[in-house]
Write a protein that holds these residues in place. Sequence first.
Motif, short mmCIF file in Angstrom:
data_model
loop_
_atom_site.label_atom_id
_atom_site.label_comp_id
_atom_site.label_asym_id
_atom_site.label_seq_id
_atom_site.Cartn_x
_atom_site.Cartn_y
_atom_site.Cartn_z
N THR A 104 48.93 42.46 26.29
CA THR A 104 47.84 41.59 26.72
C THR A 104 46.72 42.44 27.30
N LEU A 105 45.49 42.05 27.01
CA LEU A 105 44.32 42.69 27.61
C LEU A 105 43.68 41.71 28.58
N PHE A 106 43.27 42.23 29.72
CA PHE A 106 42.57 41.45 30.73
C PHE A 106 41.20 42.07 30.94
N THR A 107 40.28 41.26 31.41
CA THR A 107 38.98 41.73 31.83
C THR A 107 38.42 40.73 32.82
N ALA A 108 37.36 41.12 33.50
CA ALA A 108 36.67 40.21 34.41
C ALA A 108 35.19 40.34 34.13
N THR A 109 34.49 39.23 34.20
CA THR A 109 33.06 39.25 33.94
C THR A 109 32.33 38.33 34.90
N THR A 110 31.17 38.77 35.32
CA THR A 110 30.30 37.90 36.12
C THR A 110 29.30 37.20 35.22
N THR A 154 41.63 32.76 32.48
CA THR A 154 42.92 32.73 33.16
C THR A 154 42.66 32.98 34.64
N SER A 155 43.69 32.98 35.40
CA SER A 155 43.58 33.32 36.82
C SER A 155 43.99 34.78 36.98
N PRO A 156 43.75 35.38 38.13
CA PRO A 156 44.17 36.77 38.34
C PRO A 156 45.69 36.96 38.41
N GLU A 157 46.44 35.90 38.64
CA GLU A 157 47.89 36.04 38.86
C GLU A 157 48.64 36.72 37.72
N ALA A 159 47.80 45.62 40.51
CA ALA A 159 46.96 46.70 41.04
C ALA A 159 45.49 46.48 40.70
N TRP A 160 45.22 45.97 39.51
CA TRP A 160 43.84 45.68 39.11
C TRP A 160 43.33 44.42 39.80
N ALA A 161 44.14 43.37 39.81
CA ALA A 161 43.72 42.09 40.39
C ALA A 161 43.32 42.26 41.86
N ARG A 162 44.01 43.17 42.57
CA ARG A 162 43.67 43.41 43.98
C ARG A 162 42.28 44.02 44.14
N THR A 163 41.76 44.66 43.10
CA THR A 163 40.45 45.30 43.20
C THR A 163 39.29 44.35 42.92
N LEU A 164 39.59 43.14 42.47
CA LEU A 164 38.53 42.18 42.17
C LEU A 164 37.85 41.76 43.47
N ASP A 165 36.55 41.78 43.48
CA ASP A 165 35.76 41.42 44.64
C ASP A 165 35.45 39.93 44.58
N PRO A 166 36.03 39.13 45.48
CA PRO A 166 35.79 37.68 45.43
C PRO A 166 34.30 37.32 45.55
N GLY A 167 33.52 38.17 46.20
CA GLY A 167 32.10 37.92 46.36
C GLY A 167 31.32 37.99 45.05
N ARG A 168 31.90 38.59 44.03
CA ARG A 168 31.22 38.71 42.74
C ARG A 168 31.44 37.48 41.86
N ASN A 169 32.38 36.61 42.23
CA ASN A 169 32.69 35.40 41.45
C ASN A 169 32.96 35.70 39.98
N ALA A 170 33.71 36.76 39.74
CA ALA A 170 34.03 37.14 38.37
C ALA A 170 35.06 36.18 37.78
N LYS A 171 34.91 35.93 36.49
CA LYS A 171 35.88 35.15 35.73
C LYS A 171 36.86 36.13 35.11
N VAL A 172 38.14 35.85 35.24
CA VAL A 172 39.17 36.67 34.61
C VAL A 172 39.48 36.06 33.26
N LEU A 173 39.54 36.94 32.25
CA LEU A 173 39.82 36.52 30.89
C LEU A 173 41.00 37.36 30.37
N ALA A 174 41.77 36.79 29.44
CA ALA A 174 42.92 37.49 28.86
C ALA A 174 42.99 37.22 27.37
N ARG A 175 43.57 38.20 26.67
CA ARG A 175 43.76 38.08 25.22
C ARG A 175 45.08 38.73 24.86
#
Length: 171
Positions: free
Chosen positions: A125-131, A145-148, A153-169
């Motif tokens: 699976t590939l994940f990414t986050a985008t604002t 998807t959600s960060p869960e 290790a990557w999900a912990r680095t997401l900055d909630p202030g950026r309101n990024a959407k997490v996507l998966a494939r």
Amino acid sequence: MTTALLPPAALPPRTSAALRHCAPECAVRPAHAGDGPALAALSRPFVRLGALRERPLSLYLSRSSDFLVAQAPDGSLEGCVGLSEHAADGVLYNFCVASHRQGSGMGGRLLRAAFARARERALSTLFTATTGSGRLFLGHGFLPTSPEPAPAAWARTLDPGRNAKVLARSL
């Protein structure tokens, strides 16, 4: 990761001739340590706009092997995407395409190359986050998807202030 697109006002007008001559002439290849300064320079306009997180040159130098780049015939880098591995999953990050190449298909070429690299490495699976809108990712099979389910290790680095959407494939 952010899908880094410059706002329309920052883009030059597109012509059909410009689109015909963009992506096909660029070679997509693995980055090497010598690409570090060019990766940082390519990313800088997107960092200034808030589309990408700021990363030090040392990261581009030490993790250059994560990156695939689109290189123009003159040697300049016109796009890049990083792929970090987390057990059986991967994360795409620092994905950006130079403003004069946006709309040329280069982003799709970089994504397809990242998919091929991920499959070679047996990632599931590939994940990414985008604002941004995530349109390019959604058009290439990513789903919100959600960060869960993402690598912790990557999900912990997401900055909630950026309101990024997490996507998966799935691959």
